[in-house]
Motif scaffolding. Structure first.
Motif, PDB file in Angstrom:
ATOM      1  N   ASP A 128       0.803  -1.222   0.000  1.00  0.00           N
ATOM      2  CA  ASP A 128       0.000   0.000   0.000  1.00  0.00           C
ATOM      3  C   ASP A 128       0.835   1.271   0.000  1.00  0.00           C
ATOM      4  OD1 ASP A 128      -2.438  -1.354   0.001  1.00  0.00           O
ATOM      5  OD2 ASP A 128      -2.447  -1.546   2.186  1.00  0.00           O
ATOM      6  N   ARG A 198      -7.181  -6.552  -3.576  1.00  0.00           N
ATOM      7  CA  ARG A 198      -6.596  -5.466  -2.789  1.00  0.00           C
ATOM      8  C   ARG A 198      -5.354  -4.869  -3.455  1.00  0.00           C
ATOM      9  NH1 ARG A 198      -7.866  -9.182   1.357  1.00  0.00           N
ATOM     10  NH2 ARG A 198      -5.689  -9.860   1.467  1.00  0.00           N
ATOM     11  N   GLN A 199      -4.827  -5.548  -4.465  1.00  0.00           N
ATOM     12  CA  GLN A 199      -3.629  -5.039  -5.131  1.00  0.00           C
ATOM     13  C   GLN A 199      -3.956  -3.763  -5.905  1.00  0.00           C
ATOM     14  OE1 GLN A 199      -5.423  -7.667  -5.971  1.00  0.00           O
ATOM     15  NE2 GLN A 199      -5.202  -8.284  -8.108  1.00  0.00           N
ATOM     16  N   TRP A 200      -2.989  -2.863  -5.982  1.00  0.00           N
ATOM     17  CA  TRP A 200      -3.206  -1.571  -6.628  1.00  0.00           C
ATOM     18  C   TRP A 200      -3.128  -1.699  -8.142  1.00  0.00           C
ATOM     19  CZ3 TRP A 200      -5.161   2.601  -4.340  1.00  0.00           C
ATOM     20  CH2 TRP A 200      -5.206   2.564  -2.941  1.00  0.00           C
ATOM     21  N   THR A 235      -7.589   0.251  -6.335  1.00  0.00           N
ATOM     22  CA  THR A 235      -7.310  -1.171  -6.181  1.00  0.00           C
ATOM     23  C   THR A 235      -7.987  -1.929  -7.321  1.00  0.00           C
ATOM     24  OG1 THR A 235      -9.261  -1.595  -4.825  1.00  0.00           O
ATOM     25  CG2 THR A 235      -7.222  -0.944  -3.669  1.00  0.00           C
ATOM     26  N   ARG A 276       1.024   1.374  -6.096  1.00  0.00           N
ATOM     27  CA  ARG A 276       0.205   2.565  -5.862  1.00  0.00           C
ATOM     28  C   ARG A 276       1.005   3.781  -6.350  1.00  0.00           C
ATOM     29  NH1 ARG A 276      -2.421   4.023   0.065  1.00  0.00           N
ATOM     30  NH2 ARG A 276      -3.992   5.543  -0.658  1.00  0.00           N
TER      31      ARG A 276
END
Length: 306
Positions: A128, A198-200, A235, A276
């Motif tokens: 993150d 949840r990965q960007w 995300t 991110r």
């Protein structure tokens, strides 16, 4: 301006060449098979032959050119990453960079700028963390490729040639790239996040990609790495929800991580790991994005398909 583009038949290269030609610039794309594009290129764009490894046969075109945009490299998503494919992915980028350096070194009148492609994969998986251009490189395969890719043209700087580097995210376009591959499951109501979601997902609209490249060509103080990503990364789960809204389809069918790893092998990292990344240096330089929000970008691209 006279501008040479290696990798000019790819998604970004095609869009950039057409945009430059519309404004009256002389655009030359380098291709191993230029005859395939006879009569198919926009007015003001022509194709010249190159072998992807040397300046033989085309290097004279760099003499007096305003810019070279080096986008060439084998598609990382073209199949499972066998040892041979990984070698070709890396070597194709090194060969193209070395060919550009040869052409610049031989030119009596050096190009003003060499724009060097790279990708946000340079940073490796970063969780993150907010990633600006001063973040160090990662230590996985893609990061290693990006580091070598960026360095492949570094020698032109010793000749006084300015060199911005494009660390590009996922380019959104209906003409190729990732987006068209995502659409079929959604149209059948089977869309959803990849893995945990949840990965960007560092995205950019194709028009902003082209505008940013032109901005870096034209601004004489632009040099070094630039993240070519929209200011508001999302995300994977947020992206798929936005895509579902635009297409008016559900987006709740996740693709399990294990299934992606079984299907793609090591290449699954492209889908399951993200950055991110934010375009700090572009924003600081005064670049203004047309598409800052992902749903805005998707509606622009897909309004006729919804």
């Amino acid at each position: 301006m006279r501008i040479l583009i290696t990798g000019g038949t790819g998604l970004i290269g095609r869009a950039l060449a057409a945009d430059l030609a519309r404004d009256g610039h002389d655009v030359i794309i380098l291709s191993r098979t230029p005859e395939r594009y006879t009569g198919r290129l926009p007015q003001g764009v022509r194709a010249e032959r190159w072998d992807g490894r040397t300046a033989e046969g085309w290097g004279a075109l760099a003499d007096g050119a305003d810019a070279i945009v080096n986008l060439a490299g084998e598609n990382i998503a073209g199949g499972r990453w066998t040892a041979e494919r990984k070698r070709r992915i890396r070597q194709s980028r090194l060969d193209a960079g070395h060919a550009v350096v040869q052409a610049v070194e031989a030119a009596a009148r050096k190009p003003r700028v060499v724009v060097q492609a790279s990708a946000v994969g340079y940073y490796g998986p970063c969780g993150d963390d907010i990633i600006t251009e001063d973040h160090p490189p990662g230590n996985d395969f893609l990061a290693d490729v990006c580091v070598a890719w960026e360095q492949s043209t570094a020698a032109v700087e010793a000749h006084g040639v300015r060199r911005p580097i494009l660390r590009t995210g996922v380019v959104l376009s209906t003409e190729g790239g990732a987006l068209p591959r995502m659409l079929p499951p959604f149209k059948f109501g089977l869309g959803g996040p990849l893995g945990s979601g949840r990965q960007w997902f560092p995205w950019i609209h194709i028009r902003d990609e082209v505008r940013a490249i032109r901005f870096l060509i034209e601004h004489e103080d632009a040099h070094g790495p630039y993240n070519l990503t929209a200011p508001n990364p999302v995300t994977n789960a947020e992206f798929t929800k936005a895509l579902g809204r635009v297409l008016r389809r559900p987006a709740f069918m996740p693709v399990p991580t294990l299934a992606l790893k079984l299907l793609f092998g090591e290449m699954a990292t492209v889908l399951l790991d993200g950055q991110r990344a934010v375009p700090q240096r572009l924003l600081d330089a005064g670049f203004s994005f047309t598409f800052e929000e992902v749903e805005q970008a998707l509606r622009d691209l897909l309004s006729k398909q919804a």
